[in-house]
Design a protein around this motif. Structure first.
Motif, PDB file in Angstrom:
ATOM      1  N   SER A 126       0.833  -1.204   0.000  1.00 57.95           N
ATOM      2  CA  SER A 126       0.000   0.000   0.000  1.00 57.95           C
ATOM      3  C   SER A 126       0.864   1.249   0.000  1.00 57.95           C
ATOM      4  CB  SER A 126      -0.916  -0.003   1.229  1.00 57.95           C
ATOM      5  OG  SER A 126      -1.624   1.211   1.330  1.00 57.95           O
TER       6      SER A 126
ATOM      7  N   ILE B  56       6.530  -1.288 -10.233  1.00 54.50           N
ATOM      8  CA  ILE B  56       5.414  -2.012 -10.857  1.00 54.50           C
ATOM      9  C   ILE B  56       5.932  -2.932 -11.953  1.00 54.50           C
ATOM     10  CG2 ILE B  56       3.312  -1.738 -12.233  1.00 54.50           C
ATOM     11  CD1 ILE B  56       2.757   0.814 -10.669  1.00 54.50           C
TER      12      ILE B  56
ATOM     13  N   ASP C 155      -8.687  -5.096 -14.341  1.00 52.72           N
ATOM     14  CA  ASP C 155      -7.633  -4.095 -14.139  1.00 52.72           C
ATOM     15  C   ASP C 155      -7.188  -3.489 -15.471  1.00 52.72           C
ATOM     16  OD1 ASP C 155      -7.335  -4.037 -11.365  1.00 52.72           O
ATOM     17  OD2 ASP C 155      -6.137  -5.860 -11.366  1.00 52.72           O
TER      18      ASP C 155
ATOM     19  N   TYR D 255      -4.890  -4.552  -8.555  1.00 56.70           N
ATOM     20  CA  TYR D 255      -4.564  -3.159  -8.218  1.00 56.70           C
ATOM     21  C   TYR D 255      -5.818  -2.454  -7.726  1.00 56.70           C
ATOM     22  CZ  TYR D 255      -0.412  -4.021 -11.095  1.00 56.70           C
ATOM     23  OH  TYR D 255       0.744  -4.530 -11.630  1.00 56.70           O
ATOM     24  N   THR D 256      -5.601  -1.530  -6.810  1.00 54.25           N
ATOM     25  CA  THR D 256      -6.669  -0.605  -6.437  1.00 54.25           C
ATOM     26  C   THR D 256      -6.207   0.789  -6.846  1.00 54.25           C
ATOM     27  OG1 THR D 256      -7.456  -1.906  -4.584  1.00 54.25           O
ATOM     28  CG2 THR D 256      -7.940   0.440  -4.542  1.00 54.25           C
ATOM     29  N   ARG D 257      -6.912   1.351  -7.823  1.00 57.86           N
ATOM     30  CA  ARG D 257      -6.603   2.702  -8.280  1.00 57.86           C
ATOM     31  C   ARG D 257      -7.807   3.595  -8.006  1.00 57.86           C
ATOM     32  NH1 ARG D 257      -4.021  -0.448 -12.510  1.00 57.86           N
ATOM     33  NH2 ARG D 257      -1.814   0.101 -12.675  1.00 57.86           N
TER      34      ARG D 257
ATOM     35  N   ASN E  76       5.533  -6.960 -12.219  1.00 56.41           N
ATOM     36  CA  ASN E  76       4.956  -7.588 -13.413  1.00 56.41           C
ATOM     37  C   ASN E  76       5.901  -8.585 -14.063  1.00 56.41           C
ATOM     38  OD1 ASN E  76       2.446  -6.288 -13.337  1.00 56.41           O
ATOM     39  ND2 ASN E  76       3.260  -4.471 -14.355  1.00 56.41           N
TER      40      ASN E  76
ATOM     41  N   ILE F  78      -1.488  -2.676  -4.092  1.00 54.48           N
ATOM     42  CA  ILE F  78      -1.168  -3.783  -4.998  1.00 54.48           C
ATOM     43  C   ILE F  78      -1.421  -5.084  -4.234  1.00 54.48           C
ATOM     44  CG2 ILE F  78       0.612  -4.896  -6.404  1.00 54.48           C
ATOM     45  CD1 ILE F  78       2.055  -2.222  -6.513  1.00 54.48           C
TER      46      ILE F  78
ATOM     47  N   PRO G 203      -0.906   2.781  -8.555  1.00 52.97           N
ATOM     48  CA  PRO G 203      -2.037   2.282  -7.750  1.00 52.97           C
ATOM     49  C   PRO G 203      -1.887   2.640  -6.277  1.00 52.97           C
ATOM     50  CG  PRO G 203      -0.529   0.503  -8.241  1.00 52.97           C
ATOM     51  CD  PRO G 203      -0.021   1.689  -9.005  1.00 52.97           C
TER      52      PRO G 203
ATOM     53  N   GLN H  83      -6.419   0.500 -16.732  1.00 57.24           N
ATOM     54  CA  GLN H  83      -5.197   0.911 -17.418  1.00 57.24           C
ATOM     55  C   GLN H  83      -5.526   1.562 -18.758  1.00 57.24           C
ATOM     56  OE1 GLN H  83      -2.011   0.636 -16.015  1.00 57.24           O
ATOM     57  NE2 GLN H  83      -1.632   2.037 -17.709  1.00 57.24           N
TER      58      GLN H  83
END
Length: 784
Positions: A305, A360, A549, A376-378, A364, A602, A599, A553
């Motif tokens: 976070s 990130i 997600d 992800y929390t955006r 990935n 994650i 984000p 993006q």
């Protein structure tokens, strides 16, 4: 050999045999039949005492082809008895639980003769004594004369230099005695036969030479032989009993006591049954816990976070690899007898994760083998419109993650309505929704523009969610699936949704229909309705509308060059409300309109529970190259639960095994007692084996083989019973708890317990086996 006090004794094998009595020498020819006549009482002679060796007497000496046996060891005497002397006992001394041919073969077995050759020789001598047709019978199935013939065949089988016959007809009737003496006379044609007897008539009738003793002195020799021919290079072949032979011998003995052996094995197996069941239940519960933990990974992923958090120095040091420096010091502190004081506020660090595009990309690039999905929390907003009955309406949904347990109860951040689901790292992998949610209507999302409605395990959804989607919820209890599936929306781009005013501010357009029909909009569709699978305990996707997600993006990619985002980047105020913004508020609002791709949180989902450690190692590796300020702290919520449940289960298992292990100690003592009883029962057999040349270690091996058989049988029996008991145990547990197939016996545990059973029985029988080996063979032969 004669047991006469204060008389020097010696034998020499080959062309002659010598017995020296004080200064008188008795020499024997190779093919002579000598009858030793002695008086009863203290002067009674017996040839059996040779099996104990002569080195027990200070004056005794045995000469074998001019080689003194003064320094013979036990193994040398064993080899001498096996190779050079054949015994014909007055009481036959056959091993009762062996067949006739096994009794005849025993001496050759100890000599290491091959199976084919010893069988051939045994058949030859049995044929010679007329018992070829009785080869598979046991001694108790023969007459006295037949048993004496077996004893003669056994004495001849190993082709010894000397045959010692101790009162060979003493236990036979006249007719049978004559047959036996004729046979012994025939043997004397090519071997030296020394017969001890108290029957002068028998000696006069058959012997070539008669030596009389009285009070330990030679009083007459009918045919003395004085010449002595010395030979050199005489060697004795060492005897040896293989463990396979010991197993065969003990196995046949055990076969005569089937029920006692079975009860002993069962009693010994009780402890193993208890331990096996405990391990089965422990294994099953661990599997259940592991399954629960795998499900919990969906609800308790590794979380990273941006929010500021408090942590302690030790946890932070561990994450970037410095904790190893303090291990030695910490050990000293833990082992000391002092209480150390500290200020907890000084040990607490307020840390804010600075998540970058580089980090990130690092996430990935993780191997899909260890990391299956990333969520992800955006805080990116969605400009969504829906056309209904010719009217275009805005769709209002709360944004944020709302973890739930399928019952609609909030478990984490957010108020529900709109949430994203993780995407697999490997595009060929099964999506998170397909693995964890049942499809009730429509289809799983195929494209990023497909949305799904997530309902709880009672098919419920908060009415406000559907109301905000533009559905009529007034005075309605339910809506059919088909009325929801296929509903279309449009995601409006920033440039179409926001209009710039003359005051350089931006306002949402009021003409929804015009905006709805403009270009660059993204059509969305509610493709299906899903519900958390019944066997899943937790789910990460909140009840309401779930999206990919990838859709967020795509919104960010479209919004980053929009007019409102460009204006907000250059402004220090909210370009919609003109409100003054600090840096944090500006970043938040910029993210909402799609101008920031970083984000807020994650969520990392390891491929399986075992892969979690590999993911954590990757995260720690990233921190080791960074300063403390740039380190990224993560939260592993599943770890606490794992350590707690694993520690509790291990503790319970150890305690229960300790209690069950007490019965193993009892079994060990019981095996020792049973083996000791077997030693007492087989004392005469011990004497027979020693007379045939068996070493002390061979006797030990015989009884170790017996305990090995019992231990193996006990282990197999215990494991088999424990395995069968898992079936009713599972039925009871399922009826009481609903858990299925809990008791599972791990094959490795079964093999380990089998090894423990064998080891304990061998340990329990070790002392009695050593006692058996130390028994005096002469005394053992006298045992009835």
């Amino acid at each position: 050999m004669l047991q006469l006090k204060n008389i020097k004794k010696s034998y020499t094998t080959g062309d002659f045999t010598q017995i020296a009595l004080d200064n008188v020498s008795l020499n024997f020819r190779q093919n002579e039949f000598v009858a030793i006549l002695g008086q009863s009482g203290s002067g009674k002679t017996t040839c059996l005492n040779i099996i104990g060796g002569l080195d027990q007497y200070d004056s005794g000496d045995l000469i074998i082809n001019s080689k003194s046996t003064k320094k013979f060891e036990d193994s040398d005497w064993d080899a001498y008895r096996n190779n050079s002397v054949g015994f014909i006992f007055q009481s036959y001394n056959l091993i009762g639980h062996l067949s006739i041919i096994d009794n005849v073969e025993m001496g050759m077995t100890l000599s290491g003769v091959s199976s084919v050759e010893k069988y051939k020789k045994a058949m030859e001598v049995l044929d010679k004594v007329g018992l070829k047709d009785h080869m598979h019978k046991k001694p108790n199935q023969l007459s006295g004369g037949q048993m004496q013939r077996v004893a003669i065949a056994r004495a001849l089988a190993n082709d010894p230099d000397i045959i010692l016959a101790d009162e060979p007809t003493g236990a036979l009737d006249t007719s049978t005695s004559k047959q036996i003496m004729e046979l012994i006379k025939e043997i004397a044609d090519d071997k030296l036969v020394i017969m001890v007897t108290h029957n002068p008539e028998l000696a006069e009738q058959y012997a070539d030479r008669i030596v009389k003793f009285k009070d330990g002195q030679v009083i007459d020799d009918s045919n003395p032989y004085e010449d002595i021919k010395e030979e050199t290079g005489y060697s004795i072949k060492k005897t040896s009993m293989s463990f396979t032979t010991a197993l065969k011998l003990s196995g046949k003995n055990i076969a005569t006591k089937k029920w006692r052996t079975a009860l002993t094995a069962f009693a010994s197996s009780i402890g193993l049954i208890g331990i096996a069941l405990i391990l089965s239940l422990s294994t099953g519960f661990k599997i259940q816990i592991d399954q629960f933990q795998r499900d919990a990974l969906s609800e308790f992923p590794i979380i990273i976070s941006q929010n500021t958090m408090d942590t302690d120095k030790e946890s932070l040091e561990k994450m970037y690899g410095e904790h190893t420096n303090n291990v030695e010091n910490n050990t000293k502190i833990r082992n000391s007898s002092k209480v150390y004081l500290y200020d907890s506020t000084e040990n607490t660090i307020t840390h804010k994760n600075i998540i970058t595009e580089d980090y990130i990309r690092y996430i990935n690039d993780m191997d899909p083998e260890i990391l299956s999905s990333i969520g992800y929390t955006r805080m990116t907003g969605m400009n969504i419109l829906r056309e209904k009955d010719g009217e275009v309406l805005p769709v209002s949904l709360a944004i944020g993650l709302n973890m739930n347990n399928g019952n609609g109860q909030p478990m984490a951040l957010g108020t529900g309505g709109l949430s994203s689901y993780p995407e697999p790292l490997d595009s060929s992998g099964i999506s998170y929704l397909e693995k964890n949610y049942d499809l009730l209507a429509g289809e799983y999302p195929k494209d990023e523009t497909d949305l799904v409605l997530v309902i709880d395990n009672q098919n419920r959804i908060d009415y406000s969610v559907l109301k905000n989607l533009g559905f009529d919820t007034d005075n309605i209890e339910s809506i059919d699936f088909e009325d929801l599936v296929g509903t279309e929306f449009k995601l409006i781009s920033n440039d179409n949704f926001y209009t710039k005013t003359e005051m350089n501010t931006f306002l949402p357009s009021s003409d929804y229909k015009e905006v709805y029909n403009s270009k660059d909009n993204i059509p969305l569709k509610l493709s299906g309705i899903v519900r958390l699978k019944e066997d899943m305990t937790f789910g990460i996707v909140g009840n309401g509308i779930a999206y990919s997600d990838k859709l967020v993006q795509r919104i960010i990619d479209l919004a980053k060059d929009s007019e409102i985002v460009k204006a907000q980047r250059d402004a220090d105020h909210n370009v919609i409300t003109m409100e003054k913004l600090d840096e944090t508020a500006k970043t938040t609002f910029l993210a909402y309109i799609g101008g920031d791709s970083i984000p807020q949180m994650i969520y990392l989902y390891p491929s399986d529970f075992e892969s979690k450690d590999a993911v954590l190692d990757k995260l720690d590796s990233y921190n080791r190259d960074k300063s403390k300020e740039d380190a990224i702290i993560y939260s592993d919520l599943a770890n606490t639960m794992t350590e707690m449940t694993g520690g509790i289960m291990d503790g319970i298992t150890i305690v229960l095994i300790a209690f069950a292990g007490i019965s193993l100690i009892v079994s060990l003592i019981m095996i020792g007692i049973i083996t000791y009883i077997s030693v007492l029962e087989r004392t005469k057999e011990i004497g027979i084996l020693r007379a045939l040349g068996a070493r002390k270690k061979d006797i030990t091996r015989v009884f170790n083989a017996e305990t090995f058989i019992i231990g193996t049988f006990s282990g197999i029996l215990g494991i088999g019973i424990a395995y069968l008991l898992t079936f009713p145990v599972n039925v009871v547990i399922e009826n009481m708890t609903g858990l299925t197939n809990v008791a599972q016996l791990n094959p490795l545990h079964g093999l380990s317990l089998l090894g423990i059973s064998v080891a304990l029985t061998l340990l329990g029988g070790m002392l009695p086996a050593r006692m058996a080996a130390k028994k005096d063979p002469v005394e053992a032969l006298r045992t009835e």
